[in-house]
Structure formats: structure tokens, C-alpha cells
Design a protein around this motif. Structure first.
Motif, PDB file in Angstrom:
ATOM      1  N   LEU A  58      31.764  94.961   3.530  1.00  0.00           N
ATOM      2  CA  LEU A  58      32.425  95.897   2.606  1.00  0.00           C
ATOM      3  C   LEU A  58      31.811  95.857   1.213  1.00  0.00           C
ATOM      4  O   LEU A  58      31.315  96.864   0.716  1.00  0.00           O
ATOM      5  CB  LEU A  58      33.925  95.575   2.521  1.00  0.00           C
ATOM      6  CG  LEU A  58      34.737  96.457   1.572  1.00  0.00           C
ATOM      7  CD1 LEU A  58      34.761  97.907   2.044  1.00  0.00           C
ATOM      8  CD2 LEU A  58      36.168  95.917   1.430  1.00  0.00           C
ATOM      9  N   ASP A  59      31.825  94.693   0.577  1.00  0.00           N
ATOM     10  CA  ASP A  59      31.432  94.593  -0.828  1.00  0.00           C
ATOM     11  C   ASP A  59      29.933  94.746  -1.024  1.00  0.00           C
ATOM     12  O   ASP A  59      29.132  93.992  -0.473  1.00  0.00           O
ATOM     13  CB  ASP A  59      31.892  93.247  -1.398  1.00  0.00           C
ATOM     14  CG  ASP A  59      33.400  93.192  -1.546  1.00  0.00           C
ATOM     15  OD1 ASP A  59      33.946  94.009  -2.296  1.00  0.00           O
ATOM     16  OD2 ASP A  59      34.033  92.328  -0.899  1.00  0.00           O
ATOM     17  N   ASP A  60      29.588  95.737  -1.814  1.00  0.00           N
ATOM     18  CA  ASP A  60      28.200  96.087  -2.154  1.00  0.00           C
ATOM     19  C   ASP A  60      27.399  96.599  -0.972  1.00  0.00           C
ATOM     20  O   ASP A  60      26.190  96.826  -1.086  1.00  0.00           O
ATOM     21  CB  ASP A  60      27.469  94.922  -2.836  1.00  0.00           C
ATOM     22  CG  ASP A  60      27.862  94.810  -4.304  1.00  0.00           C
ATOM     23  OD1 ASP A  60      28.066  95.857  -4.943  1.00  0.00           O
ATOM     24  OD2 ASP A  60      27.975  93.679  -4.815  1.00  0.00           O
ATOM     25  N   ASP A  63      24.588  93.815   3.102  1.00  0.00           N
ATOM     26  CA  ASP A  63      23.622  93.680   2.008  1.00  0.00           C
ATOM     27  C   ASP A  63      23.255  92.232   1.713  1.00  0.00           C
ATOM     28  O   ASP A  63      22.227  91.975   1.072  1.00  0.00           O
ATOM     29  CB  ASP A  63      24.186  94.317   0.723  1.00  0.00           C
ATOM     30  CG  ASP A  63      25.309  93.478   0.127  1.00  0.00           C
ATOM     31  OD1 ASP A  63      25.137  92.957  -0.990  1.00  0.00           O
ATOM     32  OD2 ASP A  63      26.355  93.331   0.772  1.00  0.00           O
ATOM     33  N   SER A  64      24.077  91.290   2.128  1.00  0.00           N
ATOM     34  CA  SER A  64      23.833  89.885   1.785  1.00  0.00           C
ATOM     35  C   SER A  64      23.050  89.192   2.888  1.00  0.00           C
ATOM     36  O   SER A  64      23.524  89.092   4.030  1.00  0.00           O
ATOM     37  CB  SER A  64      25.163  89.155   1.572  1.00  0.00           C
ATOM     38  OG  SER A  64      24.962  87.758   1.477  1.00  0.00           O
ATOM     39  N   TRP A  65      21.857  88.725   2.530  1.00  0.00           N
ATOM     40  CA  TRP A  65      21.069  88.010   3.524  1.00  0.00           C
ATOM     41  C   TRP A  65      21.813  86.758   3.987  1.00  0.00           C
ATOM     42  O   TRP A  65      21.948  86.499   5.184  1.00  0.00           O
ATOM     43  CB  TRP A  65      19.689  87.628   2.974  1.00  0.00           C
ATOM     44  CG  TRP A  65      18.882  86.901   4.002  1.00  0.00           C
ATOM     45  CD1 TRP A  65      18.859  85.560   4.239  1.00  0.00           C
ATOM     46  CD2 TRP A  65      18.053  87.501   5.008  1.00  0.00           C
ATOM     47  NE1 TRP A  65      18.046  85.273   5.314  1.00  0.00           N
ATOM     48  CE2 TRP A  65      17.538  86.448   5.797  1.00  0.00           C
ATOM     49  CE3 TRP A  65      17.675  88.808   5.294  1.00  0.00           C
ATOM     50  CZ2 TRP A  65      16.676  86.676   6.862  1.00  0.00           C
ATOM     51  CZ3 TRP A  65      16.821  89.026   6.360  1.00  0.00           C
ATOM     52  CH2 TRP A  65      16.319  87.976   7.125  1.00  0.00           C
ATOM     53  N   ALA A  66      22.339  85.982   3.031  1.00  0.00           N
ATOM     54  CA  ALA A  66      22.965  84.704   3.361  1.00  0.00           C
ATOM     55  C   ALA A  66      24.226  84.878   4.198  1.00  0.00           C
ATOM     56  O   ALA A  66      24.455  84.138   5.153  1.00  0.00           O
ATOM     57  CB  ALA A  66      23.295  83.939   2.084  1.00  0.00           C
ATOM     58  N   TYR A 121      20.796  96.057   4.526  1.00  0.00           N
ATOM     59  CA  TYR A 121      20.767  97.058   3.455  1.00  0.00           C
ATOM     60  C   TYR A 121      20.227  96.362   2.216  1.00  0.00           C
ATOM     61  O   TYR A 121      20.883  95.526   1.608  1.00  0.00           O
ATOM     62  CB  TYR A 121      22.170  97.614   3.207  1.00  0.00           C
ATOM     63  CG  TYR A 121      22.274  98.489   1.987  1.00  0.00           C
ATOM     64  CD1 TYR A 121      21.428  99.586   1.814  1.00  0.00           C
ATOM     65  CD2 TYR A 121      23.222  98.239   1.001  1.00  0.00           C
ATOM     66  CE1 TYR A 121      21.519 100.385   0.687  1.00  0.00           C
ATOM     67  CE2 TYR A 121      23.327  99.037  -0.116  1.00  0.00           C
ATOM     68  CZ  TYR A 121      22.479 100.105  -0.265  1.00  0.00           C
ATOM     69  OH  TYR A 121      22.563 100.895  -1.392  1.00  0.00           O
ATOM     70  N   ASN A 122      19.002  96.704   1.842  1.00  0.00           N
ATOM     71  CA  ASN A 122      18.272  95.978   0.803  1.00  0.00           C
ATOM     72  C   ASN A 122      17.681  96.962  -0.205  1.00  0.00           C
ATOM     73  O   ASN A 122      16.463  97.164  -0.265  1.00  0.00           O
ATOM     74  CB  ASN A 122      17.166  95.133   1.462  1.00  0.00           C
ATOM     75  CG  ASN A 122      16.414  94.277   0.473  1.00  0.00           C
ATOM     76  OD1 ASN A 122      16.921  93.936  -0.584  1.00  0.00           O
ATOM     77  ND2 ASN A 122      15.187  93.911   0.824  1.00  0.00           N
ATOM     78  N   PRO A 123      18.535  97.602  -1.019  1.00  0.00           N
ATOM     79  CA  PRO A 123      18.048  98.647  -1.924  1.00  0.00           C
ATOM     80  C   PRO A 123      17.112  98.144  -3.014  1.00  0.00           C
ATOM     81  O   PRO A 123      16.302  98.911  -3.544  1.00  0.00           O
ATOM     82  CB  PRO A 123      19.345  99.211  -2.533  1.00  0.00           C
ATOM     83  CG  PRO A 123      20.322  98.082  -2.440  1.00  0.00           C
ATOM     84  CD  PRO A 123      19.993  97.384  -1.156  1.00  0.00           C
ATOM     85  N   ASP A 124      17.208  96.853  -3.355  1.00  0.00           N
ATOM     86  CA  ASP A 124      16.386  96.302  -4.431  1.00  0.00           C
ATOM     87  C   ASP A 124      15.088  95.679  -3.941  1.00  0.00           C
ATOM     88  O   ASP A 124      14.324  95.124  -4.738  1.00  0.00           O
ATOM     89  CB  ASP A 124      17.187  95.266  -5.230  1.00  0.00           C
ATOM     90  CG  ASP A 124      18.417  95.873  -5.888  1.00  0.00           C
ATOM     91  OD1 ASP A 124      18.338  97.045  -6.307  1.00  0.00           O
ATOM     92  OD2 ASP A 124      19.450  95.188  -5.967  1.00  0.00           O
ATOM     93  N   GLY A 125      14.848  95.738  -2.641  1.00  0.00           N
ATOM     94  CA  GLY A 125      13.603  95.200  -2.100  1.00  0.00           C
ATOM     95  C   GLY A 125      13.476  93.699  -2.231  1.00  0.00           C
ATOM     96  O   GLY A 125      12.381  93.174  -2.481  1.00  0.00           O
ATOM     97  N   GLU A 126      14.574  92.974  -2.048  1.00  0.00           N
ATOM     98  CA  GLU A 126      14.517  91.514  -2.118  1.00  0.00           C
ATOM     99  C   GLU A 126      13.690  90.960  -0.963  1.00  0.00           C
ATOM    100  O   GLU A 126      13.567  91.582   0.085  1.00  0.00           O
ATOM    101  CB  GLU A 126      15.931  90.925  -2.060  1.00  0.00           C
ATOM    102  CG  GLU A 126      16.807  91.292  -3.240  1.00  0.00           C
ATOM    103  CD  GLU A 126      18.181  90.664  -3.123  1.00  0.00           C
ATOM    104  OE1 GLU A 126      18.352  89.750  -2.302  1.00  0.00           O
ATOM    105  OE2 GLU A 126      19.087  91.107  -3.853  1.00  0.00           O
ATOM    106  N   LYS A 127      13.152  89.782  -1.179  1.00  0.00           N
ATOM    107  CA  LYS A 127      12.346  89.148  -0.143  1.00  0.00           C
ATOM    108  C   LYS A 127      13.249  88.521   0.909  1.00  0.00           C
ATOM    109  O   LYS A 127      14.214  87.815   0.584  1.00  0.00           O
ATOM    110  CB  LYS A 127      11.449  88.071  -0.752  1.00  0.00           C
ATOM    111  CG  LYS A 127      10.471  87.448   0.245  1.00  0.00           C
ATOM    112  CD  LYS A 127       9.551  86.452  -0.444  1.00  0.00           C
ATOM    113  CE  LYS A 127       8.577  85.844   0.551  1.00  0.00           C
ATOM    114  NZ  LYS A 127       7.668  84.852  -0.095  1.00  0.00           N
ATOM    115  N   ALA A 128      12.959  88.750   2.163  1.00  0.00           N
ATOM    116  CA  ALA A 128      13.753  88.184   3.247  1.00  0.00           C
ATOM    117  C   ALA A 128      13.588  86.672   3.289  1.00  0.00           C
ATOM    118  O   ALA A 128      12.534  86.137   2.935  1.00  0.00           O
ATOM    119  CB  ALA A 128      13.337  88.789   4.576  1.00  0.00           C
TER     120      ALA A 128
END
Length: 241
Positions: free
Chosen positions: A9-11, A185-188, A204-211
Motif C-alpha cells: 500500500l504505502d508508496d 516498492d520496497s526491496w527489503a 515498482y522502482n521509479p527512482d531507479g534504485e540499485k537492486a
């Protein structure tokens, strides 16, 4: 074939960052804290970093819900406002949560994605949020109609990424792991949780964070930058399930 979509849900759907900031700014103004805490923006940046850290500890089980509620306000407020009692902090927290529950910003494309997914899948919310807050968020944002079930960590007794919350969600929803996918959105919390539970995940990774993928994970991870990419991705995956 995918039949059930578990979604954070969140983000992922509800715009937590924007809504929480709006609610805290409203509280800041109501209480007239500017004279003692300074400008809102730098204070909020410090508060948000502190709050994120506490939520990470809560997910790990090293901070309890009562500790999180008190500490997320006590430590950012006391340098300017002085020592505050637990009752004072709980009162502020209640007011903040009331304000949060009225906010209705959603992540861009969230309703459109849910509308498309609802045509073909059962949709189950899987959230670490508190029971008394999450339902208000969903109602205020006009999202309730899209969900078949809402599963919260407080009811499961464990937080994402613990496998237990996924097992609890499978039990309540009747979904099979072989016919399920997780979107978050949260990898962890979302992605590692899904992979530990043995289901594929859409990050869902809109900021292109590294996996942060580890070699122990065998299920696939699919990455999207926009929520609108999710329905066609799932249709493609279903062709190979």
C-alpha cells in the motif's frame, strides 16, 4: 497462471511520502512549532530520516509498535520543545494520524493500474502499516473498491519480509503461491519477502534504485518504473505460466 496480485500500500498505491509530509506540516502549523523548531523543511527532513530508520527497525522486529510511536516524535521534537510525557506524545501522534487518514494523494497511475488488474485478478493488500490507520488511508483515497482482501502485519503477527505474513495471506485469501505475484516498492520488505515466500515479484522502482538481489533467491524479479507497466507485464507473464 497468475490469479492473485498481492500489492503493497504505502508508496506503491497510497502516496505516503507526500501525504505524511502534508499531515505533519498541518500539525506543525496547528501547534505553532516554527518559533521553537525553526523552518519546517529542514526539521521535516530530519524527522523523515529518523522515522524511516525506526520503521526499518520495526520491520526487523527490533523496535515495537509502542516504541516506534513514541520515539518517532520524541526524538525530533525534544531538542526544541523540551522533555515531553508519553501522554503528550501519544496525543500528538493521534492528531497526526487523524490528519494522515484524511489525505488522499495516490501514486501516479495507481488507480488506473488497479482498475485494469481488477478485471482479471484477485487483488490483496499486504501491508506492514497499523490497523487503525491503513483502512482510513484506503477509504480517503477511494481505493477500497479495488481490493478483495486487506492483510496487515498486526493481524499476521509478523512484518514483511517475514514469510509468515505471506503464509497468513495465502491462508486468508485462498491464493496459491504458484498462482500469485507481489507488487511493491520496497526491496527489503516487498521483494525480499515475496522471494522468500516463493512467489515472483514486480518491483515498482521509479527512482531507479540499485537492486540488492542475493544469490539465494530463485524466483524472478521484474522491475517497472511506472505502475502502468504492471498490467501488460502480468499479461505477458501469464502467457508463459
Amino acid at each position: 497462471m497468475i490469479k492473485t496480485v498481492f500489492t503493497d500500500l504505502d508508496d506503491t498505491l497510497w502516496d505516503t511520502k507526500a501525504n505524511n509530509k502534508d499531515a505533519m506540516h498541518e500539525l506543525f502549523e496547528i501547534k505553532g512549532w516554527a518559533d521553537r523548531l525553526g523552518n519546517f523543511e529542514p526539521w521535516y527532513a530530519a524527522y523523515a530520516a529518523h522515522n524511516d530508520h525506526l520503521w526499518d527497525e520495526y520491520r526487523k522486529g527490533t523496535v515495537t509498535k509502542p516504541e516506534l510511536i513514541l520515539r518517532r516524535l520524541r526524538e525530533p521534537l525534544e531538542p526544541g520543545l523540551g522533555t515531553m510525557s508519553d501522554d503528550e506524545l501519544l496525543g500528538l501522534n493521534d492528531l497526526f494520524l487523524d490528519l494522515v487518514g484524511q489525505k488522499d494523494k495516490v501514486v501516479e497511475g495507481a488507480k488506473e493500474m488497479l482498475r485494469e488488474l481488477k478485471k482479471d485478478y484477485k487483488i490483496v493488500v499486504l501491508s506492514n502499516g497499523f490497523r487503525e490507520v491503513q483502512t482510513n488511508k484506503i477509504k480517503s483515497a477511494g481505493l477500497m473498491e479495488y481490493f478483495d482482501l486487506i492483510v496487515l502485519s498486526e493481524d499476521a503477527g509478523v512484518n514483511k519480509p517475514h514469510k509468515g505474513i505471506f503464509d497468513y495471506a495465502f491462508l486468508l485469501s485462498g491464493a496459491r503461491p504458484s498462482e500469485s505475484v507481489m507488487v511493491g516498492d520496497s526491496w527489503a520488505a516487498d521483494i525480499e519477502g515475496a522471494l522468500t515466500a516463493g512467489i515472483p515479484a514486480v518491483w515498482y522502482n521509479p527512482d531507479g534504485e540499485k537492486a540488492k538481489r542475493g544469490s539465494e533467491f530463485l524466483k524472478p524479479v521484474y522491475e517497472v518504473k511506472e505502475l502502468g507497466e504492471v498490467p501488460p507485464l502480468l499479461r505477458t507473464l501469464n502467457a508463459f505460466f
